[in-house]
Design an enzyme around this catalytic site. Structure first.
Site, mmCIF file in Angstrom:
data_model
loop_
_atom_site.group_PDB
_atom_site.id
_atom_site.type_symbol
_atom_site.label_atom_id
_atom_site.label_comp_id
_atom_site.label_asym_id
_atom_site.label_seq_id
_atom_site.Cartn_x
_atom_site.Cartn_y
_atom_site.Cartn_z
ATOM 1 N N ASN A 138 9.288 -15.993 23.289
ATOM 2 C CA ASN A 138 10.742 -16.051 23.428
ATOM 3 C C ASN A 138 11.043 -16.638 24.788
ATOM 4 O OD1 ASN A 138 11.808 -14.548 20.943
ATOM 5 N ND2 ASN A 138 10.164 -13.219 21.722
ATOM 6 N N GLU A 139 11.278 -17.932 24.773
ATOM 7 C CA GLU A 139 11.458 -18.682 26.008
ATOM 8 C C GLU A 139 12.890 -18.531 26.516
ATOM 9 O OE1 GLU A 139 9.026 -19.686 27.478
ATOM 10 O OE2 GLU A 139 7.602 -20.835 26.302
ATOM 11 N N PRO A 140 13.176 -18.958 27.755
ATOM 12 C CA PRO A 140 14.541 -18.894 28.276
ATOM 13 C C PRO A 140 15.544 -19.446 27.253
ATOM 14 C CG PRO A 140 13.061 -19.613 29.989
ATOM 15 C CD PRO A 140 12.235 -19.498 28.751
ATOM 16 N N SER A 147 16.434 -17.530 24.680
ATOM 17 C CA SER A 147 16.300 -16.671 23.494
ATOM 18 C C SER A 147 17.313 -15.535 23.578
ATOM 19 C CB SER A 147 14.895 -16.057 23.431
ATOM 20 O OG SER A 147 13.933 -17.058 23.324
ATOM 21 N N THR A 149 5.502 -23.192 30.142
ATOM 22 C CA THR A 149 4.531 -22.512 29.267
ATOM 23 C C THR A 149 3.484 -23.506 28.791
ATOM 24 O OG1 THR A 149 6.235 -20.987 28.538
ATOM 25 C CG2 THR A 149 4.317 -21.214 27.100
#
Ligand code: F6R
Length: 642
Positions: free
Chosen positions: A165-167, A169, A184
């Protein structure tokens, strides 16, 4: 063992919004988590129930899995009632590929325990795009059907991601296909070697899926996690840092090692939180911080500077700014020495090293074949010039970090020379042709065959020898240990074994050094430096009854990946412009690591540039504190045995 706090516990709550336990090292923290998981598994077994574990991959949970496997083997811990859901998987990816999380989980855990195969759930990286949505919905439903996750393990990415869950999300996100953040993907380079091979997407459980878990363990090990951990724990809740959503969960336990906790206010600037448990190190930390904050040399700091920056407590304890300033100035002044092996015939009460014996036996450990010159090339040359018996030991072969094209070049050289000298026979020709064929057909995630690994290791040996020779060493003082833990052919390393320790013990006992230098730079991409330091400490432990050992001091250097904070430094060795240039030349001997090494980490500068920048920065910091001005400095911290 738990790490000591400098501030009182009740004051922490005003700053830290997650419960954090700081540990001396990730091993003790991981063992503790594994024990809690084992307890929960056994309790459910007693009640005749299943337990659902949410599992993570990456470097963070490895020691937990090792400990669970050990408990299965040695203590009969059964996993027959365990159901697992993995957080995520790259998309697309084949389960057999080196980097697949299916393969990771099998290698680290599932292949070694008695979990029923049908109880294992991992997002499927082989699906057609049209199948992904239905798969994700079914995954989410299946978790609910089992009554949700009882214990969830989480690592934290440098972007603040949990799962993938990247920025950006959202808190209500569920299992889905996502795009990986650029940072990432860069971090994943340590497993994929070339950027183009790192997938752009992944299937991940969502923030909401994670938040449904009963208990969550968030792990953070290593200095590179410290800035993001501080934000996750102390920052405001925001989708830009999805781990901050955990602040709304009632049962999150953050486990961090000292390095990952370094940016938490309670460690970095505890005086900003409240009353402190002052000791000399903390006072030094505060004074250096204050000097940098108000941009004044230490000896110019006033009572008002202290009072206006939450340090009045210190003034009360130490009477006046004047007294504190002098004490800390002298302490830092005494760290500076041009005689890293000790200055002969001098009063050494205020020097970092002992004056006697005047000529010491010195052993420099270098985890990879270039860390010696990158991190302490200036000091290395000084030690030799000052007449000590200096040895260098390259702990690993470093073969993983050599490009295929370099191996090809050396094969060609070998053939051409052999042919011109008439020393290549049919057998030799065939052997070389086979190796060339292997390299030309090698797939991106294929591991090198033994002979290629050897060639790559020899390339690095040649470079290391040239570097050490440049620093003034003869053949007999250069040791190649090729520790077996490293020799997996891939980026994942084996745990330290008996054979590794034996090699270390034998060398140390043979040389019986008065001084040992080792890498305390624990942020390298594959964790090799950490294992190499563990190998040294393990060997010292085994040798603790030896007479020479009591007389042996261990100094830690940093430099390839990061540097010590100024207040931590216990020996600072000045480097003149000329010496810095010579250091650069020694680093240049490592041609295979120049320009673009296969594993640069997250710092794009070449190693010699990083080293010079860091050494100059250290000197500049000393200067700003009001100490003498030098071109550059290499910094060391002395390891305290017990
Ligand atoms: C892995 C995962 C990721 C990692 C995180 C930290 O399943 O979901 O969120 O936990 O990227 O990775 P490491 O532990 O390698 O630093």
């Amino acid at each position: 063992m738990k790490f000591e706090n400098h501030v009182l516990n009740y004051q922490l709550k005003s700053v830290e919004k997650l419960r954090v336990k700081i540990w001396d090292n990730s091993q003790s923290a991981s063992t503790h988590i594994a024990q809690s998981i084992a307890l929960a598994i056994r309790q459910k077994q007693q009640d005749g129930e299943k337990i659902v574990l949410g599992l993570a991959t990456g470097s963070s949970p490895i020691k937990i899995y090792d400990e669970l496997v050990r408990m299965h083997r040695e203590e009969g811990l059964s996993f027959h009632n365990v159901v697992t859901f993995n957080l995520d998987e790259y998309y697309p990816i084949s389960p057999n590929s080196q980097q697949s999380y299916v393969r990771f989980m099998n290698e680290y855990l599932f292949d070694h325990i008695d979990i029923p195969k049908e109880n294992i759930n991992i997002p499927d990286g082989t699906l057609e795009m049209t199948e992904v949505k239905a798969f994700c919905e079914a995954y989410e439903k299946k978790i609910d059907l089992y009554g949700g996750i009882d214990i969830q393990l989480l690592g934290i990415g440098r972007t603040g991601h949990i799962g993938f869950n990247e920025p950006g999300s959202m808190e209500d996100s569920i299992t889905r296909l996502v795009r990986l953040d650029a940072i990432t993907r860069k971090d994943a380079l340590k497993d994929f070697a070339v950027e183009e091979k790192v997938p752009h997407r992944a299937i991940t459980m969502g923030v909401a899926s994670i938040m449904k878990a009963g208990t969550i363990y968030l792990m953070a090990w290593g200095q590179h996690k410290s800035p993001i951990l501080q934000k996750a724990v102390e920052g405001s809740i925001t989708p830009s840092i999805p781990s901050t959503f955990l602040q709304r969960h009632p049962n999150v336990k953050v486990y961090a090692d000292k390095e990952a906790a370094a940016e938490l206010t309670r460690i970095k600037t505890p005086w900003l939180i409240g009353m402190c448990n002052w000791n000399k190190d903390l006072i030094c930390n505060a004074v250096v911080w204050l000097s940098e904050k108000v941009n004044k040399p230490i000896l110019k700091l006033t009572n008002s500077d202290y009072n206006e920056h939450h340090l009045s407590e210190l003034i009360v304890e130490q009477n006046s700014a004047y007294n504190i300033n002098i004490e800390i100035f002298n302490r830092l002044q005494h760290t500076i020495t041009g005689w890293p092996g000790g200055k002969p015939n001098e009063d050494d009460r205020h020097r970092p090293e002992r004056a006697t014996p005047a000529k010491k036996r010195i052993l420099i450990f270098s985890p990879h074949p270039d860390d010696d010159v990158i991190s302490m090339g200036g000091t290395f040359q000084r030690l030799v010039e000052q007449g000590h018996e200096v040895h260098v030991a390259y702990q690993t072969s470093g073969n993983v970090a050599v490009h295929d094209h370099d191996a090809v070049r050396f094969l060609e050289f070998f053939t051409e020379f052999g042919t011109s000298e008439g020393i290549m026979g049919t057998e030799g020709d065939q052997r070389i042709a086979d190796l060339q064929k292997f390299l030309s057909q090698k797939k991106s995630d294929q591991i090198d065959i033994q002979s290629i690994r050897k060639i790559k290791g020899f390339i690095r040996r040649g470079e290391a020898r040239a570097g050490a020779r440049f620093c003034g060493l003869g053949e007999k003082q250069i040791h190649f240990l090729d520790l077996p833990f490293y020799e997996t052919g891939g980026t994942r390393k084996n745990p330290l074994g008996k054979e590794d320790l034996k090699i270390m013990v034998d060398l140390l006992d043979k040389i019986q050094p008065h001084q040992v230098y080792a890498a305390g730079d624990l942020a390298d991409p594959h964790g090799t430096h950490r294992i190499c330091l563990d190998a040294i400490l393990g060997a010292f432990e085994k040798l603790k009854t030896k007479k020479w050992r009591k007389d042996c001091w261990l100094w830690l250097y940093r430099g390839a990946w990061h540097e010590w904070s100024t207040h931590e430094i216990e020996m600072a060795v000045p480097i003149s412009p000329n010496e810095l240039f010579k250091k650069r030349k020694a680093i240049f001997m490592h041609q295979s690591q120049k320009d673009s090494p296969p594993f640069p980490g997250d710092d794009e500068r070449e190693f010699w540039v990083r080293a010079e920048d860091r050494n100059r920065e250290t000197a500049q910091k000393y200067r700003n504190l009001g100490l003498a001005e030098y071109e550059a400095m290499e910094a060391f911290v002395r390891w305290k045995f017990d």
